[in-house]
Design an enzyme around this catalytic site. Structure first.
Site, PDB file in Angstrom:
ATOM      1  N   CYS A 186       0.820  -1.237   0.000  1.00 41.20           N
ATOM      2  CA  CYS A 186       0.000   0.000   0.000  1.00 41.20           C
ATOM      3  C   CYS A 186       0.843   1.272   0.000  1.00 41.20           C
ATOM      4  O   CYS A 186       0.307   2.365  -0.168  1.00 41.20           O
ATOM      5  CB  CYS A 186      -0.936   0.001   1.194  1.00 41.20           C
ATOM      6  SG  CYS A 186      -2.125  -1.347   1.145  1.00 41.20           S
ATOM      7  N   HIS A 219      -2.756   7.677   3.237  1.00 43.00           N
ATOM      8  CA  HIS A 219      -3.246   6.411   2.675  1.00 43.00           C
ATOM      9  C   HIS A 219      -4.581   6.084   3.351  1.00 43.00           C
ATOM     10  O   HIS A 219      -4.714   6.198   4.569  1.00 43.00           O
ATOM     11  CB  HIS A 219      -2.221   5.313   2.944  1.00 43.00           C
ATOM     12  CG  HIS A 219      -2.721   3.936   2.656  1.00 43.00           C
ATOM     13  ND1 HIS A 219      -3.410   3.634   1.506  1.00 43.00           N
ATOM     14  CD2 HIS A 219      -2.644   2.768   3.374  1.00 43.00           C
ATOM     15  CE1 HIS A 219      -3.730   2.340   1.521  1.00 43.00           C
ATOM     16  NE2 HIS A 219      -3.287   1.806   2.644  1.00 43.00           N
ATOM     17  N   ASN A 241      -9.878   0.424   1.234  1.00 45.90           N
ATOM     18  CA  ASN A 241      -8.422   0.473   1.087  1.00 45.90           C
ATOM     19  C   ASN A 241      -8.045  -0.005  -0.320  1.00 45.90           C
ATOM     20  O   ASN A 241      -8.158  -1.195  -0.618  1.00 45.90           O
ATOM     21  CB  ASN A 241      -7.780  -0.415   2.157  1.00 45.90           C
ATOM     22  CG  ASN A 241      -6.269  -0.409   2.087  1.00 45.90           C
ATOM     23  OD1 ASN A 241      -5.677   0.052   1.103  1.00 45.90           O
ATOM     24  ND2 ASN A 241      -5.633  -0.923   3.123  1.00 45.90           N
TER      25      ASN A 241
END
Ligand code: COA
Length: 326
Positions: free
Chosen positions: A113, A253, A283
């Site tokens: 990520c 994020h 996500n």
């Protein structure tokens, strides 16, 4: 000094929306639990005909169009992803061909990520060194393809999307001022897709054991992520003599609203200077910071001269931050 300036941003999310109510029918969970623990209400899922490069291509086309840049002007394509179309060719290579970037090198970058910050950092280094003039940075994922939809700890979180930014060499004040990358392999087991690589190539056994799906110790990831997020954000600000008060916008994020809130509290940034879209997208891994940046620009929340901080963390563990003057 030559800086890498973002001159065009694009994003794409698949049409199909997967709501918390639908997940209630798939695993033992509830809309209330998911919203309270994660802030996520819905997420986008690619349909069967779409792969990561298809999402990446759409985001990249929008970014190029907005930048007014022709595919032939791109010198390098860097794609942050953990869910590339296949082991090889790379997703960046597929995008290079589809876009018609005849003069571009291309590479995939695996940083889970944190792929957004990692790709931005790598792209900007090529420009700052004088090697290249125009770099296309992309974060793209089909995380739904590695999600076990019988595992309530992960299926509520992960989703699909892509975002892209065109970087161009510039001599002005605006551009990427600094980036920082970190990693710590001690935490590798906390968030892992064990099979499909050279350690556990695909066999009937790996499939039966569901080893091609992502596994996560969510609670432990949470604790480490909060610490890393805050650490790297604070460090990049102090190194550049900037305080949180100077920031026009923080783009974290989008993993979990509670992680974002904890980081924001530590940084002492007010929530009205933070972009949050995890409620609508979940996500989206390496795509998330790019998708949030695109949304911030579309909403007019970034103006020329603004200082913008981005930070991300992901499996590995990897984490990092980028500081920009718009
Ligand atoms: N619905 C209902 N209950 C759930 C659930 C769900 N979707 N997922 C887990 N639970 C249960 C657990 O089984 C556990 O039950 P138990 O007490 O009977 O054992 C209980 O909820 C608490 O589990 P825990 O893991 O401590 O919950 P949590 O508050 O930490 O929330 C996450 C779980 C996954 C939402 C949270 O840990 C998280 O977001 N972590 C970070 C994950 C992340 O961001 N990963 C990507 C990094 S890039």
């Amino acid at each position: 000094m030559t800086r890498a300036r973002i001159i065009g941003v694009g994003a794409y999310a698949p049409k199909r929306i997967l709501t918390n109510e639908e997940l209630e029918r798939m695993v033992e969970t509830s809309d209330e639990w998911i919203v309270q623990r994660t802030g996520i209400r819905e997420r986008r899922i690619a349909d069967e005909s779409e792969a990561t490069s298809d999402l990446a291509l759409k985001a990249a086309q929008q970014a190029l169009e907005r930048a007014g840049v022709e595919p032939g002007e791109i010198d390098l394509i860097v794609v942050g992803t953990t869910t590339g179309d296949m082991a090889f060719p790379t997703t960046a290579n597929i995008v290079q061909h589809q876009l018609g970037c005849r003069n571009a090198g291309s590479m995939d970058l695996y940083a889970a990520c944190s792929g957004s910050i990692y790709s931005l950092s790598v792209g900007s280094q090529y420009i700052e060194s004088g090697k290249y003039r125009t770099v296309l940075c992309i974060g793209a994922e089909c995380l739904s393809r590695i999600v076990d939809y019988t595992d309530r700890g992960t299926c509520i979180l992960l989703a699909d999307a892509a975002g892209a930014a065109v970087l161009r060499a510039s001599d002005g004040e605006a551009g990427i001022l600094d980036t920082d990358l970190y990693s710590d392999g001690r935490y590798g087991e906390l968030l892992i897709q064990p099979a499909g690589g050279s350690r556990y190539p695909a066999t009937h056994e790996t499939v039966d054991k569901r080893m091609h799906f992502c596994r996560m110790k969510g609670n432990e990831v949470f604790k480490v992520a909060v610490r890393m997020f805050g650490d790297c954000a604070e460090r990049i600000l102090s190194r550049n003599g900037i305080t949180a008060d100077d920031l026009a916008l923080f783009i974290p994020h989008q993993a979990n609203l509670r992680i974002i809130e904890a980081a924001v509290k530590r940084l002492k940034v007010s929530m009205d200077r933070v972009i949050v879209n995890v409620d609508r997208y979940g996500n989206t891994g390496a795509a998330s910071v790019y998708v949030a940046l695109e949304e911030a620009l579309a909403l007019g929340r970034i103006k020329p001269g603004d200082l913008v901080l981005m930070a991300a963390f992901g499996g590995g563990f990897t984490w990092g931050a980028a500081l920009l003057r718009w």
